[in-house]
Design a protein around this motif. Sequence first.
Motif, PDB file in Angstrom:
ATOM      1  N   UNK A 236       3.589  14.978  -0.205  1.00 36.23           N
ATOM      2  CA  UNK A 236       3.754  14.245  -1.398  1.00 36.23           C
ATOM      3  C   UNK A 236       3.346  12.704  -1.041  1.00 36.23           C
ATOM      4  N   UNK A 237       3.441  12.356   0.282  1.00 36.76           N
ATOM      5  CA  UNK A 237       3.237  10.894   0.736  1.00 36.76           C
ATOM      6  C   UNK A 237       1.855  10.460   0.225  1.00 36.76           C
ATOM      7  N   UNK A 238       0.907  11.304   0.142  1.00 37.58           N
ATOM      8  CA  UNK A 238      -0.380  10.874  -0.171  1.00 37.58           C
ATOM      9  C   UNK A 238      -0.477  10.034  -1.436  1.00 37.58           C
ATOM     10  N   UNK A 239       0.527  10.198  -2.341  1.00 38.86           N
ATOM     11  CA  UNK A 239       0.367   9.351  -3.506  1.00 38.86           C
ATOM     12  C   UNK A 239       0.508   8.096  -3.637  1.00 38.86           C
ATOM     13  N   UNK A 240      -0.527   7.140  -3.999  1.00 40.00           N
ATOM     14  CA  UNK A 240      -0.648   5.734  -3.542  1.00 40.00           C
ATOM     15  C   UNK A 240       0.626   4.986  -4.526  1.00 40.00           C
TER      16      UNK A 240
ATOM     17  N   UNK B 174      10.656   9.354  -1.141  1.00 40.58           N
ATOM     18  CA  UNK B 174       9.888  10.209  -0.353  1.00 40.58           C
ATOM     19  C   UNK B 174       8.543  10.593  -1.063  1.00 40.58           C
ATOM     20  N   UNK B 175       8.580  10.466  -2.530  1.00 41.63           N
ATOM     21  CA  UNK B 175       7.226  10.602  -2.972  1.00 41.63           C
ATOM     22  C   UNK B 175       6.583   9.383  -3.129  1.00 41.63           C
ATOM     23  N   UNK B 176       7.009   8.224  -2.736  1.00 40.76           N
ATOM     24  CA  UNK B 176       6.355   7.032  -2.934  1.00 40.76           C
ATOM     25  C   UNK B 176       5.862   6.382  -1.531  1.00 40.76           C
ATOM     26  N   UNK B 177       4.582   5.898  -1.512  1.00 39.60           N
ATOM     27  CA  UNK B 177       4.292   5.167  -0.334  1.00 39.60           C
ATOM     28  C   UNK B 177       5.056   3.988   0.058  1.00 39.60           C
TER      29      UNK B 177
ATOM     30  N   UNK C 159       7.606  17.643   0.036  1.00 39.37           N
ATOM     31  CA  UNK C 159       8.128  16.989   1.125  1.00 39.37           C
ATOM     32  C   UNK C 159       7.019  15.718   1.440  1.00 39.37           C
ATOM     33  N   UNK C 160       6.629  15.768   2.861  1.00 41.78           N
ATOM     34  CA  UNK C 160       5.484  14.809   3.287  1.00 41.78           C
ATOM     35  C   UNK C 160       4.558  14.983   2.990  1.00 41.78           C
TER      36      UNK C 160
END
Lengths: 332, 332
Positions: A181-185, B220-223, A178-179
Amino acid sequence: MTFDVETLARDILAGKRRALSRAITLVESTRADHREQAIALLERLTPHAGNSIRIGITGVPGAGKSTFIEAAGLHILERGHKLAVLAVDPSSALSGGSILGDKTRMEELSRRREAFIRPSPAGKTLGGVTRRTRETMLLCEAAGFDVVIVETVGVGQSETAVADMTDMFLLLLLPGGGDDLQGIKRGIMELADLVLVNKADGDLSATANHSASDYIHALRLLHPRTRNWQVPVKTCSALEQRGIAEAWDVVTRYRETLTASGELLQRRAQQAKSWMWTETAESLLSALRSDQQVARLIPQLERAVTAGIKPPTVAAAELLDAFLQNNRRPLD
Amino acid sequence: MTFDVETLARDILAGKRRALSRAITLVESTRADHREQAIALLERLTPHAGNSIRIGITGVPGAGKSTFIEAAGLHILERGHKLAVLAVDPSSALSGGSILGDKTRMEELSRRREAFIRPSPAGKTLGGVTRRTRETMLLCEAAGFDVVIVETVGVGQSETAVADMTDMFLLLLLPGGGDDLQGIKRGIMELADLVLVNKADGDLSATANHSASDYIHALRLLHPRTRNWQVPVKTCSALEQRGIAEAWDVVTRYRETLTASGELLQRRAQQAKSWMWTETAESLLSALRSDQQVARLIPQLERAVTAGIKPPTVAAAELLDAFLQNNRRPLD
């Protein structure tokens, strides 16, 4: 410091570590006379470079990059290879620190003679940092290192730069969902040739497997970077040294696949050519920026352009006129 | 063709379509005297430009981009706006054709006086094509068009270029799943500020909803590209004109959010500044490439570099030496 280029070259080709370290210092120097010697050295050694698999590695914060490189590195040495670990960290000039600067991060690896660990060169621009790392890579290859790992901290465009100088790009992720994973640029997922979910140990084992499925799903929405290569998603534990041999098997299989298809050679040739042009463009631009007359113009033009008063193309034409008038070789 | 810059400027500011068309032709011309006049015209008009919302649109093949722009365009006119539709298609020089060249693609829209449709300029490089489209955008804004749509066919890096010249980027997708989704180019998903699954009509309605959930999951996996903005995924049917008003509401909300946070102004200023520098770098490089002495060197240097015989940085230094006069300052 003075350098005897021919002695240095011979010592590097003989695999002498001290010569390699000195040569890297030479390549990283900004002194004009050093740069000339660096160019002579690179000219001499480049025909002996290129015989390695070049692996780029990045990871989200906390993914355990150092532990992974330590574990993978020791495995690579066990398989009879010589390993160089380099770094691209354009922030090191600002922070004062540098990744890999602290060798205790890879304690065992740094003590091994078959491994060579070099911190990121300092530099104000990503272009400057990557130029030196690329050149250092050539030196390491000439010294007989047949596996080169280039680590990046993921500042700015550094992942793209590292992917552009390596054969294979490895993305290290954490178990989570979920959230988290948002750390991926942006765009990083799409550079990957191999995705590893690290820390698949203890309580996190199940989560790691779940995350891996999530990433497999997400990757199906993206074009792979490499033809004929379905990006594998694997779990591993660098701490418990599980999944490391399997990851290295993927690297080996990747290299075989791309060598067989000719893609590896093609990609290297393409990278070298585009590096030449990037370097040319950057050097031109830096010559323009450091011209005194141009430097006086820049602030007022940037103000007018950002305020929407002057069209950027017009400002660019003015910069060019000012520069070429002063610096152009007389026409023949 | 001759142009009276001052008359042209006044006519454009008065909203005269013929003047706008002539000015775009001027901006697209490669003749040196035309370029000089174009620069004068752009200097005169830029302070009157910028008052529009700039929307970039791309879509996977078959997503129904023209039908969507026609439907959305008519809705935009109904809301009292004036709409310019431009295109970036670097392939049009090769194919001879051009997107938007065939106005029958947007039959109703092209007959409306509040709409202005202009095909992609021809050009051999993406840089050349985007430069002209950016300049055309300024002209349209000066002529009073307060919504500008820039369409791209998605060749090479054209989506990134269009995202870099617009405030908002819209990605049009098709209902479908699994392997069908592989058609999305690397990095495109991450440029999107709004994702629309078109053709959500008839038998495809359920599939469209399912696809939308898939995309929400993937995103959700992407900035997100934009701070404070969660990228919405919506379904629509351009054919049945459903979901169009809702999509426009998202555009309006997006603009309000980014205006309130100051991000819109910031982004525009940043875009203008980086456009100036890109333009400067490209012009410098093209001056270098067209220098006779340099042109003679290029083939042999490219051969040596791709063969791994000469380091790219050294080749770049040789190109620079040939181009600039010998007493230039040493580069770092």
